[in-house]
Design an enzyme around this catalytic site. Structure first.
Site, PDB file in Angstrom:
ATOM      1  N   GLU A   1      14.126  -5.312   2.719  1.00 58.99           N
ATOM      2  CA  GLU A   1      13.251  -6.342   1.921  1.00 58.99           C
ATOM      3  C   GLU A   1      13.402  -7.703   2.662  1.00 58.99           C
ATOM      4  O   GLU A   1      13.786  -8.591   1.612  1.00 58.99           O
ATOM      5  CB  GLU A   1      13.478  -6.170   0.495  1.00 58.99           C
ATOM      6  CG  GLU A   1      12.990  -4.766   0.231  1.00 58.99           C
ATOM      7  CD  GLU A   1      13.447  -4.648  -1.394  1.00 58.99           C
ATOM      8  OE1 GLU A   1      12.395  -3.991  -2.110  1.00 58.99           O
ATOM      9  OE2 GLU A   1      14.252  -5.050  -2.288  1.00 58.99           O
ATOM     10  N   VAL A   2      13.616  -7.887   3.970  1.00 64.14           N
ATOM     11  CA  VAL A   2      13.863  -9.168   4.191  1.00 64.14           C
ATOM     12  C   VAL A   2      12.706  -9.939   4.186  1.00 64.14           C
ATOM     13  O   VAL A   2      11.323  -9.613   4.564  1.00 64.14           O
ATOM     14  CB  VAL A   2      14.004  -9.347   5.884  1.00 64.14           C
ATOM     15  CG1 VAL A   2      13.946 -10.625   6.306  1.00 64.14           C
ATOM     16  CG2 VAL A   2      15.617  -8.551   5.929  1.00 64.14           C
TER      17      VAL A   2
END
Ligand code: NAG
Ligand code: NAG
Ligand code: NAG
Ligand code: NAG
Ligand code: NAG
Ligand code: NAG
Length: 631
Positions: free
Chosen positions: A386-387
């Site tokens: 989840e960057v």
């Protein structure tokens, strides 16, 4: 007196089958009773020349009543504390007596003490008013010897995680008469054999001894997958080392092999890093909630002693807002009012991507955490999920959300973390996005150094497993549609009290938007995944046969937005054990559910009575007693 009279007339129920969990590869049993001698003697032997346990024929265990009572009183007081201090004492004198041979010797002693101290009377597995126990006044035959034969001797030096955990986990058990045999090729195989051996026995309700009603017993067993994991997030809510110690007991009883500790996140940083002390001082929820280096080490040692490799994840570069309490300059988009633009959940904040100070910070962190955790595990989880792209528009070192601009910077960042991990002899694990979304180059399965074979953990969708394998990486399965333990409890967020979003939400607007939260406030991965759902999950569905060899195993995952010490057990168990059988025995199907209910039901009773695990029931007691309820 009345009870004796009743016992005199009640009928004898047919003996039920031996319920080993997880299901062994090969098992044959009979219905002859043997009692466990309270003076049982155990011997351990290994084959290759001089490197042996203390002697060719080392008497490792001779039980005395005093020892049993001792063990029972320890148990009552809090066995965990005693185990911890035993480890601490061992490591305090400089010379650490923690080696493969000490693990095996302790495992034999602990297993026999646990069997002798068991209070597990399986009445819930039998119909009411039937006798299922051997007549305690009849003449007894005893098991008085346990002979353990391990083909390869443990290496004489200090504990080496890869040598121990990567050993052959197969074992055989043979029990015909007064001598029980466990055979294995390695120390970890011996540990697995003992974990099954423990499940052969029951306590008599009159406290008159421990017996097995299934002789002769012949078991030959080996696991389907090496990576049989559970992931626990200890950052979103408070947890204590005792929670993980108790969990390790349950994992060991289900022959799980890896405990993935998601140690830090945006909401708190509970892990002490001596070279960066302010991280935990400022980042933990409360000073009492810091996991010291010593407590982490004790959890890892306890895990190793039970065949569970406890490995750490310090998730980067996303999920890192808690670093800003100590190092505000390293974090972009910290605690934005509109968190949902910059993060998957509150609060936002992500490591900057093009800053030398971040590189220095990562180096210091890894040089602290890797050598010490690497004494007890050969894995390190790099994170990488989840960057958030938008956060980098607020990062003055890049000011861009263009993946093409960010990708080379992320590659450089991950190269640094992965490279340092391999340099310290720890095999890197990454979340799937690094490979599948960002197309990063990672050391792959073809690499000649096994430590440099990155494991890719797939969480969004099992269809991606095949893609990971096709790209030449080994995969860990366990997606949120099947193996997330946090689903189905509802959202932890509230709608705006005014009915409308405040100015600035969404980002850079005047607000006034309706809440996205609607009745009945279900969560993103609802419904609840019950144990039958987890048990019948087929991670190999749709994966070409030729690629399946690349599956390293799987993990069930406990994300902790709505879980802490208080409700951990019932959320984990028995579901984790259900998954453990998939991982050990291979893919299950619906036709196996009825038999699984009764075996898992027995596993659960044993875990409650003997391990103090507060597991949810597997089925209604009436169904367990009657042998099943079907529709
Ligand atoms: C138990 O079962 C026997 C018959 O097998 C019956 O005679 C007896 O009344 C039962 N006892 C109870 C308490 O139900
Ligand atoms: C040990 O290794 C041998 C040779 O590879 C194998 O045949 C056997 O199944 C293994 N396991 C046990 C418990 O002997
Ligand atoms: C006990 O069983 C083992 C394994 O089958 C066998 O080798 C041994 O001879 C038996 N001992 C006796 C006394 O029957
Ligand atoms: C990264 O920082 C360097 C030096 O501070 C700068 O020259 C470069 O343009 C930056 N890269 C990006 C993609 O912004
Ligand atoms: C990664 O590759 C996929 C498929 O080729 C492509 O759709 C995606 O845009 C790439 N991502 C990046 C960050 O380059
Ligand atoms: C915020 O909104 C203003 C006015 O619409 C716009 O000029 C500016 O670029 C926006 N800033 C960001 C960071 O989106």
């Amino acid at each position: 007196m009345l009870l004796r009279m009743l016992l005199g007339v009640i009928s004898i129920s047919a003996p039920s089958a031996l319920a080993v969990w997880p299901q062994p590869a090969e098992i044959e049993t009979g219905n002859h009773v043997l009692w466990l001698d309270t003076a049982l003697q155990a011997t351990l032997r290994c084959d290759n020349g001089e490197d042996q346990f203390h002697d060719q024929n080392y008497l490792i265990y001779k039980n005395h009543l005093a020892q049993i009572l001792d063990w029972m009183s320890l148990h009552a007081q809090g066995f965990m504390d005693t185990v911890q201090s035993t480890f601490t004492d061992k490591s305090r004198n400089g010379e650490v007596d923690f080696s493969e041979s000490s693990i095996v010797e302790d495992a034999v002693r602990d297993t026999l003490s646990a069997i002798h101290g068991s209070r597990f009377v399986p009445w819930k597995l039998h119909k009411r008013n039937t006798t299922f126990e051997p007549d305690q006044s009849a003449p007894r035959q005893y098991i008085s010897r346990l002979q353990i034969q391990q083909r390869n001797c443990p290496p004489p030096e200090r504990f080496r995680p890869s040598s121990f955990f990567d050993g052959d986990e197969s074992y055989e058990i043979l029990l015909n008469n007064g001598t029980a045999f466990i055979t294995s090729n390695s120390s970890i195989g011996t540990v697995r054999g003992l974990q099954t051996f423990q499940q052969l026995f029951f306590a008599h309700s009159a406290l008159s001894g421990i017996y097995t009603p299934f002789v002769p017993v012949k078991i030959a067993d080996r696991p389907k997958w090496r990576h049989r994991g559970l992931s626990i997030d200890i950052a979103r809510n408070p947890f204590e080392p005792q929670d993980l110690l108790r969990t390790i007991d349950g994992m060991a009883m289900a022959k799980m092999s890896r405990l993935h500790v998601h140690a830090t996140d945006s909401q708190s940083w509970p892990i002490e890093i001596s070279s960066l002390p302010e991280l935990a001082q400022k980042g933990a929820y409360h000073p009492s909630l810091v996991w010291t280096a010593r407590s982490l080490r004790e959890v890892q040692m306890y895990g190793a002693s039970k065949g569970v490799s406890v490995y750490l994840e310090i998730d980067v570069p996303g999920h890192t807002a808690s670093i800003a309490h100590a190092y505000p300059d390293l974090i972009a988009a910290f605690n934005e009012l509109d968190w949902s633009t910059f993060a998957a959940e509150p609060l936002s904040g992500q490591l900057k991507l093009n800053l030398t100070d971040v590189d220095t910070f990562i180096s210091t962190l890894l040089h602290d955490i890797l050598p010490r955790t690497g004494q007890y595990t050969s894995l390190y989880h790099v994170g990488g999920d989840e960057v958030n792209l938008a956060a980098y528009t607020l990062d003055e070192t890049v000011r861009s959300d263009n993946p093409e601009v960010l990708q080379p910077l992320l590659q450089r960042f991950i190269d640094h973390v992965v490279g340092t991990s391999i340099q310290f002899g720890l095999r890197p694990v990454v979340w799937e996005e690094m490979l599948l979304d960002w197309n990063l180059t990672l050391p792959s399965a073809g690499h000649e150094n096994p430590t440099a074979q990155t494991l890719v953990q797939v969480w969004r969708n099992s269809e991606r497993i095949e893609e990971v394998l096709q790209r030449g990486h080994r995969a860990i399965f366990g997606d949120y549609h099947h193996w997330y333990l946090d689903c189905g409890y509802g959202v932890f967020l509230d709608p705006y009290a005014t009915g409308k979003s405040p100015p600035g939400v969404p980002y850079n607007t005047s607000g006034g938007f309706s809440s996205r939260l609607k009745k009945p406030f279900l969560d993103y991965c609802a419904p609840f995944h019950n144990w039958r759902h987890m048990y019948t999950y087929d991670p190999l569905a749709g994966i070409a046969r030729g690629l399946q060899e690349g599956v390293e195993g799987g993990e069930v995952l406990m994300w902790s937005e709505q879980t802490d010490s208080q409700d951990l057990d019932p959320k984990l168990w028995p579901r984790v054990a259900a998954a453990a059988e998939v991982l050990w025995s291979g893919v299950r199907d619906e036709s196996m559910l009825e038999a699984a209910t009764s075996r898992l039901g027995e596993w659960r009773e044993r875990a409650v009575v003997d391990l103090g695990i507060r597991s949810t029931p597997v089925t209604m007691t009436w169904c367990l007693m009657e042998g099943g309820c079907n529709l």
